[in-house]
Design a protein around this motif. Structure first.
Motif, short mmCIF file in Angstrom:
data_model
loop_
_atom_site.label_atom_id
_atom_site.label_comp_id
_atom_site.label_asym_id
_atom_site.label_seq_id
_atom_site.Cartn_x
_atom_site.Cartn_y
_atom_site.Cartn_z
N LYS A 51 0.86 -1.18 0.00
CA LYS A 51 0.00 0.00 0.00
C LYS A 51 0.89 1.23 0.00
O LYS A 51 2.06 1.16 0.37
CB LYS A 51 -0.99 -0.02 1.15
CG LYS A 51 -0.46 0.18 2.52
CD LYS A 51 -1.64 0.19 3.51
CE LYS A 51 -1.14 -0.02 4.90
NZ LYS A 51 -2.21 -0.04 5.87
N PRO A 52 0.36 2.36 -0.45
CA PRO A 52 1.17 3.58 -0.55
C PRO A 52 1.78 3.96 0.80
O PRO A 52 1.25 3.63 1.87
CB PRO A 52 0.18 4.63 -1.03
CG PRO A 52 -0.87 3.85 -1.75
CD PRO A 52 -0.99 2.57 -0.97
N LEU A 53 2.88 4.70 0.71
CA LEU A 53 3.66 5.06 1.89
C LEU A 53 4.03 6.53 1.85
O LEU A 53 4.47 7.05 0.81
CB LEU A 53 4.93 4.19 1.90
CG LEU A 53 5.92 4.31 3.03
CD1 LEU A 53 5.27 3.89 4.36
CD2 LEU A 53 7.13 3.41 2.76
N VAL A 54 3.84 7.20 2.97
CA VAL A 54 4.31 8.58 3.17
C VAL A 54 5.50 8.48 4.11
O VAL A 54 5.35 8.00 5.24
CB VAL A 54 3.21 9.47 3.78
CG1 VAL A 54 3.73 10.88 4.03
CG2 VAL A 54 1.96 9.51 2.89
N ILE A 55 6.68 8.89 3.65
CA ILE A 55 7.89 8.85 4.46
C ILE A 55 8.30 10.27 4.78
O ILE A 55 8.53 11.07 3.87
CB ILE A 55 9.04 8.15 3.73
CG1 ILE A 55 8.67 6.73 3.32
CG2 ILE A 55 10.31 8.15 4.60
CD1 ILE A 55 9.73 6.04 2.45
#
Length: 167
Positions: A51-55
Motif C-alpha cells: 500500500k502507498p507510503l508517506v515517508i
C-alpha cells in the motif's frame, strides 16, 4: 574573465544539482533497507510494500520538522492506516533526542532512526524536512522539501492524486 565566470557558474550549477550518494530519484524504486526502530521494532523497508507510503525525514534540532509533526499525525489517522501508511525517519545521532521530540509531539505512527545515513542518502535528504510519497510497489512518486500542513485540503489533494485514492 568571461571564461572564468562561466566556469564558476557551471560548477555552482552542478553542485546545486548534485544528488546525495545512492539517491533514488522520483520515478525510481526504493531499494530494501533495514530501518532501526525508534518507536517500535526494526523493520525492512520492503515490509511496507502493498500500500502507498508517506515517508517523512526529520531530526530533533529542526524547527520546521517539529512544526509539521502534528499534521503528519493527523494524516496518519485520517483513514486508520487502511489506504496508506505514514512513517518517520529521524536522522539524529542520538535516539534519546529523537524520542524526546516524538514524546512531545505525541505522534503514534512508526518512527525509525538512520544514524548511518543509509536512508538519508537513498531518499535524498540533503535538506529537511523531506517527505516522500511512495506507491505500493516502492516507486517514488514525489519528494517535498520543507514543512507543510500535511492534513490541509491542498496536501490531501496532492496525496490523493499521487496515490489514486479519495482523501
Amino acid at each position: 574573465m568571461k571564461t572564468i565566470l562561466l566556469l564558476l557558474c557551471l560548477v555552482a550549477t552542478s553542485l546545486a544539482l548534485a544528488k546525495t550518494p545512492g539517491e533514488v530519484p522520483v520515478g525510481g524504486t526504493l531499494r530494501d533497507a533495514t530501518m532501526q526502530g525508534l518507536s517500535g521494532p526494526s523493520r525492512k523497508l520492503s515490509e511496507f510494500r502493498g500500500k502507498p507510503l508517506v515517508i517523512n525525514v526529520w531530526t530533533s534540532w529542526c524547527a520546521p520538522c517539529r512544526q509539521e509533526m502534528a499534521s503528519l499525525e493527523r494524516l496518519s489517522r485520517r483513514h486508520d492506516g487502511k489506504r496508506y501508511t505514514v512513517i518517520g525517519i529521524s536522522t539524529d545521532d542520538y535516539p534519546e533526542a529523537a524520542r524526546a521530540v516524538m514524546k512531545k509531539s505525541g505522534t503514534r505512527f512508526s518512527h525509525f532512526i538512520d544514524q548511518q545515513l543509509l536512508l538519508e542518502n537513498m531518499l535524498g535528504a540533503d535538506r529537511i524536512p523531506l517527505t516522500l510519497l511512495v506507491d505500493a510497489q516502492g516507486k517514488v512518486l514525489g519528494k517535498y522539501y520543507g514543512a507543510r500542513d500535511w492534513d490541509s485540503p491542498e496536501s490531501r489533494d496532492l496525496i490523493g492524486k499521487a496515490f489514486g485514492i479519495r482523501m
